[in-house]
Design a protein around this motif. Sequence first.
Motif, PDB file in Angstrom:
ATOM      1  N   ALA A  61       1.559   9.908  -0.247  1.00 16.21           N
ATOM      2  CA  ALA A  61       1.713   9.765  -1.698  1.00 16.21           C
ATOM      3  C   ALA A  61       0.477  10.207  -2.466  1.00 16.21           C
ATOM      4  O   ALA A  61       0.586  10.887  -3.497  1.00 16.21           O
ATOM      5  CB  ALA A  61       2.056   8.320  -2.038  1.00 16.21           C
TER       6      ALA A  61
ATOM      7  N   ILE B   4       0.017  -2.293   0.559  1.00 14.14           N
ATOM      8  CA  ILE B   4       0.868  -1.143   0.839  1.00 14.14           C
ATOM      9  C   ILE B   4       0.187  -0.252   1.878  1.00 14.14           C
ATOM     10  O   ILE B   4      -1.000   0.066   1.754  1.00 14.14           O
ATOM     11  CB  ILE B   4       1.136  -0.339  -0.448  1.00 14.14           C
ATOM     12  CG1 ILE B   4       1.908  -1.187  -1.454  1.00 14.14           C
ATOM     13  CG2 ILE B   4       1.911   0.942  -0.139  1.00 14.14           C
ATOM     14  CD1 ILE B   4       2.056  -0.535  -2.816  1.00 14.14           C
TER      15      ILE B   4
ATOM     16  N   THR C  45       0.198   3.899  -6.958  1.00 16.34           N
ATOM     17  CA  THR C  45      -0.267   5.258  -6.677  1.00 16.34           C
ATOM     18  C   THR C  45      -0.544   6.012  -7.966  1.00 16.34           C
ATOM     19  O   THR C  45      -1.574   6.678  -8.108  1.00 16.34           O
ATOM     20  CB  THR C  45       0.770   6.017  -5.832  1.00 16.34           C
ATOM     21  OG1 THR C  45       1.021   5.305  -4.612  1.00 16.34           O
ATOM     22  CG2 THR C  45       0.288   7.416  -5.501  1.00 16.34           C
TER      23      THR C  45
ATOM     24  N   TYR D  98       4.865   0.615  -5.199  1.00 17.34           N
ATOM     25  CA  TYR D  98       4.487   1.844  -4.496  1.00 17.34           C
ATOM     26  C   TYR D  98       4.182   2.983  -5.469  1.00 17.34           C
ATOM     27  O   TYR D  98       3.104   3.581  -5.444  1.00 17.34           O
ATOM     28  CB  TYR D  98       5.623   2.234  -3.542  1.00 17.34           C
ATOM     29  CG  TYR D  98       5.336   3.468  -2.754  1.00 17.34           C
ATOM     30  CD1 TYR D  98       4.545   3.414  -1.613  1.00 17.34           C
ATOM     31  CD2 TYR D  98       5.839   4.695  -3.157  1.00 17.34           C
ATOM     32  CE1 TYR D  98       4.261   4.556  -0.897  1.00 17.34           C
ATOM     33  CE2 TYR D  98       5.554   5.846  -2.446  1.00 17.34           C
ATOM     34  CZ  TYR D  98       4.770   5.768  -1.319  1.00 17.34           C
ATOM     35  OH  TYR D  98       4.469   6.908  -0.615  1.00 17.34           O
TER      36      TYR D  98
ATOM     37  N   GLU E 146      -0.585   2.938   2.838  1.00 22.01           N
ATOM     38  CA  GLU E 146      -0.591   4.291   2.264  1.00 22.01           C
ATOM     39  C   GLU E 146      -1.992   4.873   2.392  1.00 22.01           C
ATOM     40  O   GLU E 146      -2.932   4.405   1.739  1.00 22.01           O
ATOM     41  CB  GLU E 146      -0.162   4.243   0.798  1.00 22.01           C
ATOM     42  CG  GLU E 146       0.038   5.616   0.173  1.00 22.01           C
ATOM     43  CD  GLU E 146       1.101   6.435   0.885  1.00 22.01           C
ATOM     44  OE1 GLU E 146       0.810   7.604   1.195  1.00 22.01           O
ATOM     45  OE2 GLU E 146       2.201   5.915   1.144  1.00 22.01           O
TER      46      GLU E 146
ATOM     47  N   ASP F  13       7.354   0.711   5.172  1.00 25.63           N
ATOM     48  CA  ASP F  13       8.576   0.503   4.390  1.00 25.63           C
ATOM     49  C   ASP F  13       9.795   0.372   5.304  1.00 25.63           C
ATOM     50  O   ASP F  13      10.084   1.261   6.116  1.00 25.63           O
ATOM     51  CB  ASP F  13       8.767   1.675   3.426  1.00 25.63           C
ATOM     52  CG  ASP F  13       9.702   1.338   2.269  1.00 25.63           C
ATOM     53  OD1 ASP F  13      10.464   0.360   2.381  1.00 25.63           O
ATOM     54  OD2 ASP F  13       9.665   2.061   1.259  1.00 25.63           O
TER      55      ASP F  13
ATOM     56  N   ARG G  26       5.961  11.472  -1.297  1.00 25.99           N
ATOM     57  CA  ARG G  26       6.436  11.122   0.042  1.00 25.99           C
ATOM     58  C   ARG G  26       5.624   9.940   0.555  1.00 25.99           C
ATOM     59  O   ARG G  26       4.385   9.979   0.515  1.00 25.99           O
ATOM     60  CB  ARG G  26       6.259  12.305   0.988  1.00 25.99           C
ATOM     61  CG  ARG G  26       7.092  13.525   0.657  1.00 25.99           C
ATOM     62  CD  ARG G  26       6.661  14.714   1.486  1.00 25.99           C
ATOM     63  NE  ARG G  26       5.298  15.139   1.147  1.00 25.99           N
ATOM     64  CZ  ARG G  26       4.615  16.063   1.825  1.00 25.99           C
ATOM     65  NH1 ARG G  26       5.154  16.640   2.893  1.00 25.99           N
ATOM     66  NH2 ARG G  26       3.391  16.394   1.447  1.00 25.99           N
ATOM     67  N   GLU G  27       6.303   8.918   1.018  1.00 25.47           N
ATOM     68  CA  GLU G  27       5.580   7.776   1.558  1.00 25.47           C
ATOM     69  C   GLU G  27       4.758   8.220   2.768  1.00 25.47           C
ATOM     70  O   GLU G  27       5.216   8.959   3.614  1.00 25.47           O
ATOM     71  CB  GLU G  27       6.552   6.658   1.943  1.00 25.47           C
ATOM     72  CG  GLU G  27       7.240   6.061   0.724  1.00 25.47           C
ATOM     73  CD  GLU G  27       7.951   4.753   1.037  1.00 25.47           C
ATOM     74  OE1 GLU G  27       7.410   3.964   1.834  1.00 25.47           O
ATOM     75  OE2 GLU G  27       9.030   4.534   0.477  1.00 25.47           O
TER      76      GLU G  27
ATOM     77  N   THR H 167       4.203   4.718   7.108  1.00 28.10           N
ATOM     78  CA  THR H 167       4.517   3.744   6.059  1.00 28.10           C
ATOM     79  C   THR H 167       4.947   2.436   6.692  1.00 28.10           C
ATOM     80  O   THR H 167       5.367   2.405   7.856  1.00 28.10           O
ATOM     81  CB  THR H 167       5.640   4.278   5.144  1.00 28.10           C
ATOM     82  OG1 THR H 167       5.974   3.300   4.166  1.00 28.10           O
ATOM     83  CG2 THR H 167       6.896   4.595   5.948  1.00 28.10           C
TER      84      THR H 167
END
Length: 436
Positions: free
Chosen positions: A159, A52, A20, A16, A54, A327, A155-156, A325
Amino acid sequence: MDQSRAHRIVVVGAGYVGLTTGACLASLGHHVVCCDVDAGKVAQLSRGQVRIHEPGLPELVREGIRVGRLSFTRCAASVVPTADEIFLCVPTPMAPDGGANLAAVESVIRQIRAALPAGCVLVTKSTVPVGTTARLAELVGRGDVAVVSNPEFLREGLAVQDFLHPDRIVLGSDDPDAAYRVAELYTDLDAPTLVTDAASAEMVKYAANCFLATKLSYVNDVAELCEQVGADVAGITEYLAHDRRITPSFLRPGPGWGGSCLPKDTAALLRTAEVVGVDLPLVRAAIDANHRHQRRMAAKVVAACGGSLAGTRLGLLGLTFKAGTDDLRDSPALAVARLLAEQGAELVGYDPALRGDEPELAHLVTLVDDAYHAAKGTAALVLLTDWPEFRDLDWSRVAELAARPVVVDTRNHLDPAALRRAGLDWHGTGRPSRVR
């Protein structure tokens, strides 16, 4: 960027933070190679495939590959010799004693230290305890390689935005020249650059996250009190947000805090303090309050279902630790789900970011492909993650599908009036049941 100012960067770890960091630095004009031990991940990323969840990240990765400024490889040692800076973005999970496990960081150093070119800078992006920069300098054992702490504040779900539009850039090193050299990477970003010593830079990430965790636990405490005295936490937090000393962020009550950072960072700071003989009772209380609020959310569901969950089917809306997210790490939604399962509930859930192959869900929640399937035949529908799409559900349809017309909204995300019009009994957090 003027290519004469472009740096050659190696990012170790394509998770992650690493992905990024690499994609965003490439977008700023630098030449970046991201390394990861997972051959499958490297192959996927080399094709521009990002798993991911994002916003904006897949596009940055594909553009970086297209223009030739971003590439991926398994072997860090093979590309390190040509690097100006090497970013460490590997996991630092919680150790059994609550501290940060630095095994991955130290393993990388041992693998690449002989290949580090003279004059390069080693940059720690991973969240690491105070003293790690000095420890890594000892492990490298070379006076011609500097180590700089450059903590991330991503911040997820936001990002890319946070990287390219940061509140501040923090750099810490016992070699100020090296810190200012890393600062050059961010020249095109409009943000204050704060250069300090290594220990202070390492400390600031923990201090920030522990403050946010404490703020979240506090607002959940206030919500609990509101339920007992008949006050409305939504109005209270709105009024608090007008105070410039407080700010509106992290003022929403919910089922507790979690994710990849706050739980392990609060534990790590407690461990750091314990080692040097300092007590941090406020941080400890924030952790204890968080666990208590997760139990309180489960108890609210039990009460809404008549006092027992044995053999009860519950629908869960949202399972990730926050919206935006995919996650599931230390997700408060899963923590509450486990408490409900322990009391005999059968759990069916829906989350728009999940694929259904997540091991964390095995033997806990049956994942379905939309919110209406999650509602079918349930004694209660429990909202645990505040995905925007949940506000726009056809609540009349939900009422028809559910066995009992009960919705427990742990995040006060839904419109109580709309649910009441659909014939549903809405239970919020820190709000009167008949709130307008």
